[in-house]
Design an enzyme around this catalytic site. Sequence first.
Site, mmCIF file in Angstrom:
data_model
loop_
_atom_site.group_PDB
_atom_site.id
_atom_site.type_symbol
_atom_site.label_atom_id
_atom_site.label_comp_id
_atom_site.label_asym_id
_atom_site.label_seq_id
_atom_site.Cartn_x
_atom_site.Cartn_y
_atom_site.Cartn_z
ATOM 1 N N LYS A 26 0.856 -1.209 0.000
ATOM 2 C CA LYS A 26 0.000 0.000 0.000
ATOM 3 C C LYS A 26 0.885 1.250 0.000
ATOM 4 O O LYS A 26 0.668 2.185 -0.774
ATOM 5 C CB LYS A 26 -0.887 0.017 1.233
ATOM 6 C CG LYS A 26 -1.528 1.379 1.528
ATOM 7 C CD LYS A 26 -2.447 1.380 2.724
ATOM 8 C CE LYS A 26 -1.773 1.724 4.002
ATOM 9 N NZ LYS A 26 -1.473 3.139 4.217
ATOM 10 N N ASN A 27 1.903 1.253 0.855
ATOM 11 C CA ASN A 27 2.696 2.471 1.034
ATOM 12 C C ASN A 27 3.735 2.688 -0.057
ATOM 13 O O ASN A 27 4.496 3.658 -0.002
ATOM 14 C CB ASN A 27 3.324 2.496 2.429
ATOM 15 C CG ASN A 27 2.262 2.690 3.488
ATOM 16 O OD1 ASN A 27 1.121 3.063 3.163
ATOM 17 N ND2 ASN A 27 2.594 2.412 4.723
ATOM 18 N N CYS A 119 -5.209 7.808 9.528
ATOM 19 C CA CYS A 119 -5.407 7.213 10.855
ATOM 20 C C CYS A 119 -4.990 8.194 11.947
ATOM 21 O O CYS A 119 -3.976 8.875 11.846
ATOM 22 C CB CYS A 119 -4.598 5.925 10.961
ATOM 23 S SG CYS A 119 -5.302 4.598 9.985
ATOM 24 N N ARG A 124 0.374 14.376 13.115
ATOM 25 C CA ARG A 124 0.683 14.210 11.680
ATOM 26 C C ARG A 124 0.656 15.537 10.925
ATOM 27 O O ARG A 124 -0.084 15.715 9.963
ATOM 28 C CB ARG A 124 -0.270 13.190 11.055
ATOM 29 C CG ARG A 124 -0.283 11.871 11.809
ATOM 30 C CD ARG A 124 -1.036 10.809 11.091
ATOM 31 N NE ARG A 124 -0.219 10.195 10.045
ATOM 32 C CZ ARG A 124 -0.655 9.184 9.289
ATOM 33 N NH1 ARG A 124 -1.888 8.747 9.438
ATOM 34 N NH2 ARG A 124 0.129 8.654 8.373
ATOM 35 N N ASP A 310 4.357 0.664 11.832
ATOM 36 C CA ASP A 310 3.089 0.038 11.430
ATOM 37 C C ASP A 310 2.985 -1.409 11.887
ATOM 38 O O ASP A 310 1.884 -1.959 11.963
ATOM 39 C CB ASP A 310 2.937 0.077 9.904
ATOM 40 C CG ASP A 310 2.889 1.489 9.379
ATOM 41 O OD1 ASP A 310 3.214 1.691 8.193
ATOM 42 O OD2 ASP A 310 2.568 2.399 10.158
ATOM 43 N N ARG A 405 -8.573 -0.383 4.521
ATOM 44 C CA ARG A 405 -7.674 0.639 3.958
ATOM 45 C C ARG A 405 -6.315 0.054 3.606
ATOM 46 O O ARG A 405 -5.635 0.529 2.702
ATOM 47 C CB ARG A 405 -7.471 1.774 4.955
ATOM 48 C CG ARG A 405 -8.753 2.460 5.346
ATOM 49 C CD ARG A 405 -8.505 3.656 6.160
ATOM 50 N NE ARG A 405 -7.568 4.557 5.483
ATOM 51 C CZ ARG A 405 -7.315 5.793 5.913
ATOM 52 N NH1 ARG A 405 -7.891 6.234 6.998
ATOM 53 N NH2 ARG A 405 -6.478 6.552 5.268
HETATM 54 C C1 EPZ Z 1 3.987 7.037 6.083
HETATM 55 O O1 EPZ Z 1 3.221 8.025 6.758
HETATM 56 C C2 EPZ Z 1 3.076 5.821 5.974
HETATM 57 N N1 EPZ Z 1 1.904 6.164 5.185
HETATM 58 C C3 EPZ Z 1 2.650 5.383 7.373
HETATM 59 O O2 EPZ Z 1 1.860 4.197 7.244
HETATM 60 C C4 EPZ Z 1 3.909 5.039 8.172
HETATM 61 O O3 EPZ Z 1 3.529 4.706 9.495
HETATM 62 C C5 EPZ Z 1 4.836 6.254 8.193
HETATM 63 O O4 EPZ Z 1 5.142 6.658 6.841
HETATM 64 C C6 EPZ Z 1 6.150 5.973 8.911
HETATM 65 O O5 EPZ Z 1 6.801 4.904 8.300
HETATM 66 C C7 EPZ Z 1 1.984 6.152 3.829
HETATM 67 O O6 EPZ Z 1 3.030 5.880 3.269
HETATM 68 C C8 EPZ Z 1 0.733 6.476 3.076
HETATM 69 P P1 EPZ Z 1 6.080 10.344 8.302
HETATM 70 P P2 EPZ Z 1 3.767 9.538 6.853
HETATM 71 O O7 EPZ Z 1 5.948 11.603 7.531
HETATM 72 O O8 EPZ Z 1 4.421 9.902 5.590
HETATM 73 C C9 EPZ Z 1 6.094 13.608 11.716
HETATM 74 C C10 EPZ Z 1 -0.023 2.842 7.581
HETATM 75 O O9 EPZ Z 1 -0.569 2.327 8.563
HETATM 76 N N2 EPZ Z 1 5.974 14.582 10.621
HETATM 77 O O10 EPZ Z 1 7.327 9.533 8.187
HETATM 78 O O11 EPZ Z 1 2.660 10.388 7.361
HETATM 79 C C11 EPZ Z 1 4.808 12.828 11.913
HETATM 80 O O12 EPZ Z 1 3.910 13.540 12.731
HETATM 81 C C12 EPZ Z 1 0.476 4.271 7.648
HETATM 82 O O13 EPZ Z 1 0.175 2.252 6.476
HETATM 83 C C13 EPZ Z 1 6.081 15.934 10.909
HETATM 84 O O14 EPZ Z 1 6.284 16.334 12.055
HETATM 85 O O15 EPZ Z 1 4.864 9.374 8.001
HETATM 86 C C14 EPZ Z 1 5.274 11.555 12.549
HETATM 87 O O16 EPZ Z 1 5.408 11.757 13.938
HETATM 88 C C15 EPZ Z 1 0.296 4.887 9.025
HETATM 89 N N3 EPZ Z 1 5.956 16.839 9.901
HETATM 90 C C16 EPZ Z 1 6.654 11.331 11.940
HETATM 91 O O17 EPZ Z 1 7.038 12.585 11.352
HETATM 92 C C17 EPZ Z 1 5.726 16.442 8.607
HETATM 93 O O18 EPZ Z 1 5.639 17.317 7.709
HETATM 94 C C18 EPZ Z 1 6.660 10.289 10.841
HETATM 95 O O19 EPZ Z 1 5.800 10.718 9.831
HETATM 96 C C19 EPZ Z 1 5.610 15.071 8.336
HETATM 97 C C20 EPZ Z 1 5.736 14.150 9.362
#
Ligand code: EPZ
Length: 439
Positions: A26-27, A119, A124, A310, A405
Amino acid sequence: MAGYKGSIIVEGGRPLHGTVRVPAAKNSVLPLLAGVLLCGEPVRLRAVPRLADVEGCITLLQGAGLAARWENGDLLLSGSPVCSTLPGETAAQMRASILFCAPLLARLGRAETALPGGCRIGARPIDLHLEGLARMGAQELDAGPGRLVLTAPAGLHGAEITLRFPSVGATETLILAAVCAKGRTVLRGAAREPEIADLADFLNRCGGKIEGAGSSTVCIEGRRQLSGCVFSPLPDRIFASTLACAAAVAGGRVELAGCPPRLYAPVLEILEQMGCRVERSGKNACVSRYGSLKGVGRVFTGVYPGLATDAAPPLAAALLCAGGESSIEDVIFERRFGCAEGFLRLGGRVNVTGRTLHIRPLPPGQSLAGSRLVAPDLRGGAALVLAALAAEGKSEIRQAGYIDRGYADFTKILAGLGAQIRRETAPRAERVKKTPSKK
Ligand code: EPZ
């Protein structure tokens, strides 16, 4: 949504046996679909799982003006974006919608969307996405509440950017912005998840020039436009992790085919420490559990190649059945363990302090007992289904739409392995009796 796609009913106590082919990730598929907006020729993505979030991204692409259709499990996409405003209702439901902004900015000089949903596992924010795009020439306009409007009247240009956190989404956004920007971009502090390298492979296959994806420094030479290609996304390491944990929870022997064990090595090694047997060969892993499970003490998630955030809820479901204490701290998201409430309802001895789920063993001779549960989010919902596999009696997991999802045919796959599980798409209370027609 009332009922949010109904419930999953589980009768626990049955071991799992069989082989499952791991579907495309998915990701990886979601950022690839955003990348299709940059392509000037048709794209075929092979063997794409029919996930709710994939259908959501197709709606976004169609809203932008592209054509999309399924053909024997492949997804065919063609056309170029003509509308820079994404369908708000769909965009607001998914985190991935933010990934569609950079390509729209690159192609149309403008992007408008609802602020991304997804989620509720933490705040986020999207500040890292926006700060990087600003350095490449994008400007954020003052939009209404819950809306995001970005413009790049002079187009996007290359920049040197350092991410203060290796955000997966921000790394993907900036690669998507840079691949057709004017000039060279160097992205430091990039996320190293395999899905990043998969996105770069796809874009390079379409004529992009991206080097270093999968490492913490990515260099991108902007191209005027990309062509198209036929591409097979990488297998879903979180799906594989979930099924591996299901084998540990339910007992039995499950072979996971088509996903290199190295992609989810931390999960497999923790399961081995718990007493499971893991056989690895090429792109397959076989997880079996016939005895009792042991606790593993303190576990931490981390950015890749650490334990994937995840995978934490499914792993927690396995640790719930162990004879010793464990804890999992999610350093990535602040509210990862919404499933703790469901674990408690099943009789699990858990508590959450901050980002850490603490798990104590059940009293000797006691097992989990079936209960009525509510999926809190995608991975938490899957974890509750797994825990219900080990619970005596019947469990119902409501709001099963969350699970759709990220897992296609989840109940069918588990039933095929021997679980006594079924899906009730409409909650009993809402099921309307079909009265025979008068004619
Ligand atoms: C991706 O989410 C995945 N989703 C998530 O999978 C996964 O858990 C996550 O990466 C971490 O591996 C998709 O790929 C669609 P991040 P993403 O930006 O991109 C903070 C699932 O269950 N952050 O690496 O949102 C954020 O709050 C989903 O399949 C900021 O502060 O993850 C978090 O604490 C859930 N500012 C941390 O970074 C930003 O601009 C990691 O977020 C962006 C993120």
